[in-house]
Each structure stands twice: as C-alpha cells, then as structure tokens.
Design a protein around this motif. Structure first.
Motif, PDB file in Angstrom:
ATOM      1  N   LYS A  96     125.008  48.235   7.427  1.00 58.21           N
ATOM      2  CA  LYS A  96     126.080  47.308   7.805  1.00 58.21           C
ATOM      3  C   LYS A  96     127.007  47.967   8.825  1.00 58.21           C
ATOM      4  CE  LYS A  96     126.345  44.587   3.536  1.00 58.21           C
ATOM      5  NZ  LYS A  96     127.180  44.237   2.357  1.00 58.21           N
ATOM      6  N   SER A  97     127.263  49.257   8.633  1.00 53.51           N
ATOM      7  CA  SER A  97     128.101  49.987   9.587  1.00 53.51           C
ATOM      8  C   SER A  97     127.434  50.063  10.955  1.00 53.51           C
ATOM      9  CB  SER A  97     128.377  51.410   9.072  1.00 53.51           C
ATOM     10  OG  SER A  97     129.145  51.378   7.887  1.00 53.51           O
ATOM     11  N   ASP A 147     127.842  46.713  12.615  1.00 53.47           N
ATOM     12  CA  ASP A 147     129.223  46.568  13.092  1.00 53.47           C
ATOM     13  C   ASP A 147     129.465  47.400  14.352  1.00 53.47           C
ATOM     14  OD1 ASP A 147     129.745  44.911  10.964  1.00 53.47           O
ATOM     15  OD2 ASP A 147     130.666  46.473   9.723  1.00 53.47           O
ATOM     16  N   MET A 148     128.958  48.631  14.352  1.00 50.82           N
ATOM     17  CA  MET A 148     129.151  49.526  15.494  1.00 50.82           C
ATOM     18  C   MET A 148     128.439  48.999  16.736  1.00 50.82           C
ATOM     19  SD  MET A 148     128.186  53.572  15.849  1.00 50.82           S
ATOM     20  CE  MET A 148     126.504  53.293  15.303  1.00 50.82           C
ATOM     21  N   VAL A 149     127.206  48.568  16.570  1.00 47.11           N
ATOM     22  CA  VAL A 149     126.421  48.057  17.696  1.00 47.11           C
ATOM     23  C   VAL A 149     127.063  46.802  18.272  1.00 47.11           C
ATOM     24  CG1 VAL A 149     124.220  46.969  18.303  1.00 47.11           C
ATOM     25  CG2 VAL A 149     124.242  49.077  16.962  1.00 47.11           C
ATOM     26  N   THR A 150     127.506  45.915  17.391  1.00 45.21           N
ATOM     27  CA  THR A 150     128.170  44.687  17.840  1.00 45.21           C
ATOM     28  C   THR A 150     129.447  45.013  18.605  1.00 45.21           C
ATOM     29  OG1 THR A 150     127.310  43.493  15.909  1.00 45.21           O
ATOM     30  CG2 THR A 150     129.136  42.479  17.107  1.00 45.21           C
ATOM     31  N   ALA A 151     130.247  45.909  18.045  1.00 47.38           N
ATOM     32  CA  ALA A 151     131.513  46.285  18.685  1.00 47.38           C
ATOM     33  C   ALA A 151     131.269  46.923  20.043  1.00 47.38           C
ATOM     34  CB  ALA A 151     132.289  47.240  17.785  1.00 47.38           C
ATOM     35  N   ASN A 152     130.281  47.819  20.124  1.00 46.49           N
ATOM     36  CA  ASN A 152     129.971  48.485  21.401  1.00 46.49           C
ATOM     37  C   ASN A 152     129.530  47.490  22.468  1.00 46.49           C
ATOM     38  OD1 ASN A 152     128.563  51.466  19.845  1.00 46.49           O
ATOM     39  ND2 ASN A 152     130.658  50.987  20.404  1.00 46.49           N
ATOM     40  N   TYR A 169     132.443  57.041  18.116  1.00 46.89           N
ATOM     41  CA  TYR A 169     132.733  58.355  17.545  1.00 46.89           C
ATOM     42  C   TYR A 169     133.121  58.228  16.075  1.00 46.89           C
ATOM     43  CZ  TYR A 169     133.554  59.085  22.578  1.00 46.89           C
ATOM     44  OH  TYR A 169     133.461  59.093  23.939  1.00 46.89           O
ATOM     45  N   TYR A 170     133.913  57.206  15.782  1.00 46.34           N
ATOM     46  CA  TYR A 170     134.395  57.016  14.405  1.00 46.34           C
ATOM     47  C   TYR A 170     133.229  56.820  13.442  1.00 46.34           C
ATOM     48  CZ  TYR A 170     136.195  54.582  10.306  1.00 46.34           C
ATOM     49  OH  TYR A 170     136.452  54.189   9.021  1.00 46.34           O
ATOM     50  N   PHE A 171     132.312  55.907  13.788  1.00 40.94           N
ATOM     51  CA  PHE A 171     131.197  55.622  12.886  1.00 40.94           C
ATOM     52  C   PHE A 171     130.280  56.833  12.740  1.00 40.94           C
ATOM     53  CE2 PHE A 171     132.245  51.139  13.776  1.00 40.94           C
ATOM     54  CZ  PHE A 171     132.193  50.630  12.486  1.00 40.94           C
ATOM     55  N   LEU A 172     130.049  57.557  13.826  1.00 39.52           N
ATOM     56  CA  LEU A 172     129.162  58.711  13.750  1.00 39.52           C
ATOM     57  C   LEU A 172     129.799  59.841  12.949  1.00 39.52           C
ATOM     58  CD1 LEU A 172     126.517  60.019  14.692  1.00 39.52           C
ATOM     59  CD2 LEU A 172     127.737  60.895  16.678  1.00 39.52           C
ATOM     60  N   LEU A 173     131.038  60.150  13.227  1.00 40.79           N
ATOM     61  CA  LEU A 173     131.718  61.242  12.538  1.00 40.79           C
ATOM     62  C   LEU A 173     132.019  60.893  11.086  1.00 40.79           C
ATOM     63  CD1 LEU A 173     134.140  62.276  15.411  1.00 40.79           C
ATOM     64  CD2 LEU A 173     132.127  63.520  14.631  1.00 40.79           C
ATOM     65  N   LYS A 174     132.206  59.623  10.809  1.00 41.06           N
ATOM     66  CA  LYS A 174     132.423  59.172   9.428  1.00 41.06           C
ATOM     67  C   LYS A 174     131.228  59.499   8.563  1.00 41.06           C
ATOM     68  CE  LYS A 174     133.329  55.005   6.689  1.00 41.06           C
ATOM     69  NZ  LYS A 174     133.474  53.525   6.728  1.00 41.06           N
ATOM     70  N   GLN A 175     130.012  59.292   9.139  1.00 41.48           N
ATOM     71  CA  GLN A 175     128.801  59.621   8.391  1.00 41.48           C
ATOM     72  C   GLN A 175     128.703  61.110   8.109  1.00 41.48           C
ATOM     73  OE1 GLN A 175     125.419  58.112  10.548  1.00 41.48           O
ATOM     74  NE2 GLN A 175     126.267  56.053  10.704  1.00 41.48           N
ATOM     75  N   PHE A 176     129.197  61.922   9.047  1.00 43.71           N
ATOM     76  CA  PHE A 176     129.091  63.387   8.885  1.00 43.71           C
ATOM     77  C   PHE A 176     130.088  63.901   7.844  1.00 43.71           C
ATOM     78  CE2 PHE A 176     130.451  67.682   9.913  1.00 43.71           C
ATOM     79  CZ  PHE A 176     129.246  68.350   9.917  1.00 43.71           C
TER      80      PHE A 176
END
Length: 278
Positions: free
Chosen positions: A204-205, A208-213, A269-276
C-alpha cells in the motif's frame, strides 16, 4: 497588469522560501542516506543520485533570488548558472524516470529481479550515463545561452529563440518521453499491486508513493514545458513591454513550480528511509 517590481519581489521571496525548505529537507535526506550507506541497495543509489541533483540545484537558488531582487549583470557567469539550473533539473527528471522503470521491472518481473546479481553496478552506470549525457548536451549547445542572447541573467531575449533542435530535445526527450514512461510504469505498478489479494501495508505504501511521485512530476513539470512551447512559437513584436506580458509572468511562475520538485522528491526519500528505519 501586474507591477513588474511587485512581481520581482514576489519571485525573490518565493525562491528564498524554496531555498530554506529545500535545504532543510535535502540536507536531512543526504545525512540519512550517508548514515546507512553500508546497507545501500540499487534503489538507494538511484535515490542518492536524486538527492545530489536536488541539492546541487538548491545551492544555487540564493543567486536566483538575488537576481529577482537586484538583477545580476549579464556575463558568462549567467550562462554557467543557466546550465547548472537545467542540468540539475533534467538530472532529476531522468533519475525519476529511471526509478520508475526500476520499480516497474522489479514488480513486473520479481523472480528475474531477484536473480540479477549486478543491480548496484547497473544503477550506478545509469546514473553516470545521465550526468555524462546532460553535460555533453550542454557543452554541444553552450552558445545558446551566451550573454548576447540573454535579456536578463536567467532569461533569453524574446527575439532570439532557441534552435529547433534544442527545443525538441528539451520538450520531447527532456519531458514528453519521461512523462510517458513514468505514467506507463506508475499505472502498471498500481494496477499490478491493486489486483493482489490481501495487499500488505508495504505494498500500500508503494502504491501511495508511486501515485504521489507521478502526480508531483506532472504538476511540477507540465506548466514549464507548456511555457517553453508558448514562448518559442509566440514571438511578439519588439516594442512590447516583455516583462509585463502574461506569457512572461506565466513562464516565470512555471519555472518556480518546476523548482519546487526539489522539495517534493522528499516523498520518495520518506517512504524508502521509513522502510529502513522501521
């Protein structure tokens, strides 16, 4: 008609605000990426390249703000500033396109993506090619923005339009092609993940990220490319007050809207770093 002095102050404040926000956001992203460099994947390499492009763009925004307030003299330094501006803008566009293609391939062909052993090397090579290509194009057409063709430090003379080849590269290869690729890849990713039963929070994230980008790319870069075309084909008589016509105002605002992308990239950056860090 908008007062040109008021409009200049407005632009100066707009670019100053963008510099402050962009500097904070990209400095934080840069620090976060460097802090986890030991765990980088190919996606991190693409994202780091995006941070570099945005950060380099932001570092020169104070000069853009200064030019709005006080007008920089038309020298070869202006030519340098223009090419720095466009190199980093198109580096961001091309890197975003590469990220979209990368996401699509990983989701569309997951088994093949897992078996590929040199993903980091491929990502680094793509980023390197992007920078080499952009610098090469700027060197080839460096005379297009020499001081004798400039009306102000950041603007060309209305009666000296770009060569058709340069305009074609900017609009077709620099925007239209990336737009088609990003919309296709993003739509396919959303479609594939939306069909998955019991979709996870992670997926889902991603949606959301792909749509936002995709939305941010369209909103940020469509106005300026429309402005380029209008400005190129609608050559007005020389006795017009160029700085006061609606077309000129539209293009200046569209350039600022395009510049805001350096802040909106923080969504990725937020979605990628959130996963980390989660």
């Amino acid at each position: 008609m908008m007062n040109k002095h008021f409009f200049a102050i407005f632009l100066g404040l707009a670019y100053s605000s963008l510099f402050v926000v962009g500097f904070i956001v990209n400095s934080a992203a840069l620090w976060a990426f460097i802090a986890q460099r030991a765990s980088w994947t190919d996606t991190h390499i693409y994202m780091f390249n995006l941070v570099i492009a945005d950060s380099a763009f932001i570092l020169f925004l104070p000069l853009r703000a200064y030019d709005a307030f006080f007008c920089l003299p038309k020298t070869t330094f202006c030519t340098f500033l223009l090419y720095i501006h466009f190199i980093n803008m198109y580096a961001s566009i091309m890197t975003t396109t590469a990220i979209s293609v990368h996401r699509y391939l990983v989701i569309r062909f997951p088994l093949q993506a897992r078996s590929w052993r040199k993903k980091k090397e491929a990502a680094f090579a793509v980023c390197l090619v992007i920078w080499i290509l952009l610098v090469t194009v700027c060197v080839m057409f460096r005379k297009e923005n020499y001081p004798d063709k400039l009306w102000t430090c950041y603007e060309r003379c209305k009666d000296r339009p770009l060569k058709p080849l340069v305009m074609g590269i900017m609009v077709s290869l620099g925007f239209t092609t990336p737009l088609v690729v990003i919309v296709f890849c993003s739509s396919q990713i959303i479609c594939i993940l939306s069909k998955v039963d019991n979709i996870s929070e992670e997926k889902k994230s991603i949606v959301d990220m792909v749509t936002a980008n995709m939305v941010v790319f369209i909103v940020c870069y469509t106005p300026i490319n429309v402005g380029f075309l209008v400005n190129y084909f609608n050559v007005l008589p020389l006795n017009w007050q160029f700085e006061q016509i609606p077309e000129h105002i539209y293009l200046r605002i569209a350039e600022w809207i395009a510049a805001t992308n350096c802040c909106f990239d923080s969504i990725s950056y937020y979605f990628l770093l959130k996963q980390f860090y989660s």
